[in-house]
Motif scaffolding. Structure first.
Motif, PDB file in Angstrom:
ATOM      1  N   UNK A   1       0.884  -1.176   0.146  1.00 57.34           N
ATOM      2  CA  UNK A   1       0.091   0.134   0.040  1.00 57.34           C
ATOM      3  C   UNK A   1       0.837   1.189  -0.186  1.00 57.34           C
ATOM      4  N   UNK A   2       0.591   2.045  -0.916  1.00 57.01           N
ATOM      5  CA  UNK A   2       1.429   3.269  -1.108  1.00 57.01           C
ATOM      6  C   UNK A   2       0.637   4.495  -0.701  1.00 57.01           C
ATOM      7  N   UNK A   3       1.098   5.582   0.202  1.00 63.10           N
ATOM      8  CA  UNK A   3       0.540   6.742   0.913  1.00 63.10           C
ATOM      9  C   UNK A   3       1.091   7.854  -0.298  1.00 63.10           C
TER      10      UNK A   3
ATOM     11  N   UNK B   1      -8.407   4.608  -1.938  1.00 60.99           N
ATOM     12  CA  UNK B   1      -7.360   3.702  -2.614  1.00 60.99           C
ATOM     13  C   UNK B   1      -7.829   3.634  -4.079  1.00 60.99           C
ATOM     14  N   UNK B   2      -6.612   3.609  -5.024  1.00 62.25           N
ATOM     15  CA  UNK B   2      -6.701   3.301  -6.397  1.00 62.25           C
ATOM     16  C   UNK B   2      -6.143   1.811  -6.653  1.00 62.25           C
TER      17      UNK B   2
ATOM     18  N   UNK C   1      -6.815  -5.219  -6.127  1.00 59.67           N
ATOM     19  CA  UNK C   1      -8.522  -5.033  -5.856  1.00 59.67           C
ATOM     20  C   UNK C   1      -8.785  -5.758  -4.673  1.00 59.67           C
ATOM     21  N   UNK C   2      -8.496  -6.952  -4.610  1.00 63.19           N
ATOM     22  CA  UNK C   2      -9.220  -7.867  -3.629  1.00 63.19           C
ATOM     23  C   UNK C   2      -8.514  -7.418  -2.422  1.00 63.19           C
ATOM     24  N   UNK C   3      -7.055  -6.884  -2.361  1.00 63.39           N
ATOM     25  CA  UNK C   3      -6.594  -6.587  -1.048  1.00 63.39           C
ATOM     26  C   UNK C   3      -7.157  -5.335  -0.424  1.00 63.39           C
ATOM     27  N   UNK C   4      -7.607  -4.400  -1.564  1.00 63.83           N
ATOM     28  CA  UNK C   4      -8.182  -2.911  -1.137  1.00 63.83           C
ATOM     29  C   UNK C   4      -9.417  -3.143  -0.189  1.00 63.83           C
ATOM     30  N   UNK C   5     -10.394  -4.171  -0.901  1.00 61.44           N
ATOM     31  CA  UNK C   5     -11.477  -4.700  -0.275  1.00 61.44           C
ATOM     32  C   UNK C   5     -11.271  -5.173   1.181  1.00 61.44           C
TER      33      UNK C   5
ATOM     34  N   UNK D   1      -9.062  -4.425   3.229  1.00 62.85           N
ATOM     35  CA  UNK D   1      -8.153  -3.668   4.211  1.00 62.85           C
ATOM     36  C   UNK D   1      -9.217  -2.594   4.628  1.00 62.85           C
ATOM     37  N   UNK D   2     -10.534  -2.633   4.357  1.00 60.03           N
ATOM     38  CA  UNK D   2     -11.519  -1.669   4.837  1.00 60.03           C
ATOM     39  C   UNK D   2     -11.291  -0.071   4.436  1.00 60.03           C
TER      40      UNK D   2
END
Length: 262
Positions: free
Chosen positions: A111-113, A128-129, A137-141, A143-144
């Protein structure tokens, strides 16, 4: 008359064998959009491409290349319209519709800030993009994040970053290095352009994806044999060293290679 027919049949068989030989000595391969940029700026993509293309050359297989967005590339592979998609991180779900080559590199997913002072505590309030249909996309969903923006094009995500419309993105080091290439004049691109948040979400091997029905194809076998030979003779370790991988990184690759052979 019989002799003439036999001669014609021999000529036809010869022509067909030549066509088959030509077909079997080439592969249609889809590569990342902006492929040259990834080769230049992303060590994992560069390492993997160097190994894969060298193995194909040693196997006397010509690679017919075409750039495509990732989602379209994998869709074409599923439909059987192309033979290979290069640059896939390992994902067990892909086993149902593709055959993985031997691993050709490894890459870290972070994850990059966009700012140095935001981090994991801010995920539930942040955007998040990600690339649509990707492992990211799976990770993003999971991680909340409060908002997940997905696109089939990296350039769309990059434009959102440039417009300050995103707080975070989830990408491999390869893709972030490509994005950051024009942002700073430094070898430490990711320390001054985007900010890695925490530990890697995953450290995964990079592969070429072949069509599912190509597991017994001689071209698939020949390329893998050459990759394995380069691994066993130490050429892959040297390639990793040239691309500034650590000993730990190479050991991670070696573990994945041994696992792939089982």
């Amino acid at each position: 008359m019989k002799t003439i027919i036999q001669i014609l049949l021999l000529i036809l068989a010869f022509v067909q064998s030549k066509i088959t030989l030509a077909s079997n000595s080439s592969l249609r391969v889809l590569i990342y959009n902006d492929h040259d940029s990834y080769v230049h700026h992303g060590r994992a993509y560069r390492t993997g491409w160097s190994l894969f293309s060298d193995a194909a050359k040693r196997a006397e297989i010509t690679l017919e290349l075409k750039e495509e967005p990732w989602l379209r590339a994998t869709s074409l592979l599923k439909e059987g319209k192309v033979e290979v998609v290069f640059g896939a991180l390992y994902n067990e779900k892909r086993n149902s519709w593709a055959t993985f080559s031997a691993p050709v590199a490894i890459d870290n997913v972070f994850v990059y800030a966009t700012k140095p002072h935001i981090g994991e505590k801010d995920f539930n309030l942040s955007s998040v993009g990600v690339i649509k249909g990707s492992l990211h996309e799976t990770f993003a969903n999971k991680l909340g994040f409060s908002q997940v923006y997905s696109s089939i094009h990296n350039k769309t995500i990059f434009r959102m970053l440039n417009a300050d419309r995103l707080d975070f993105v989830i990408y491999s080091e390869t893709v972030m290095s490509s994005y950051c290439k024009d942002k700073v004049q430094s070898n430490s691109l990711l320390k001054t352009c985007m900010y890695q948040t925490g530990q890697p979400l995953a450290t995964l091997p990079i592969h070429a994806l072949f069509r599912k029905n190509m597991v017994n194809d001689n071209r698939y076998k020949a390329i893998n044999e050459q990759i394995l030979l380069l691994y066993k003779t130490g050429a892959v370790k040297k390639l990793f060293e040239q691309n500034q991988y650590s000993e730990k990184d190479y050991n991670g690759y070696a573990w994945n290679m041994e696992r792939w052979q089982q």
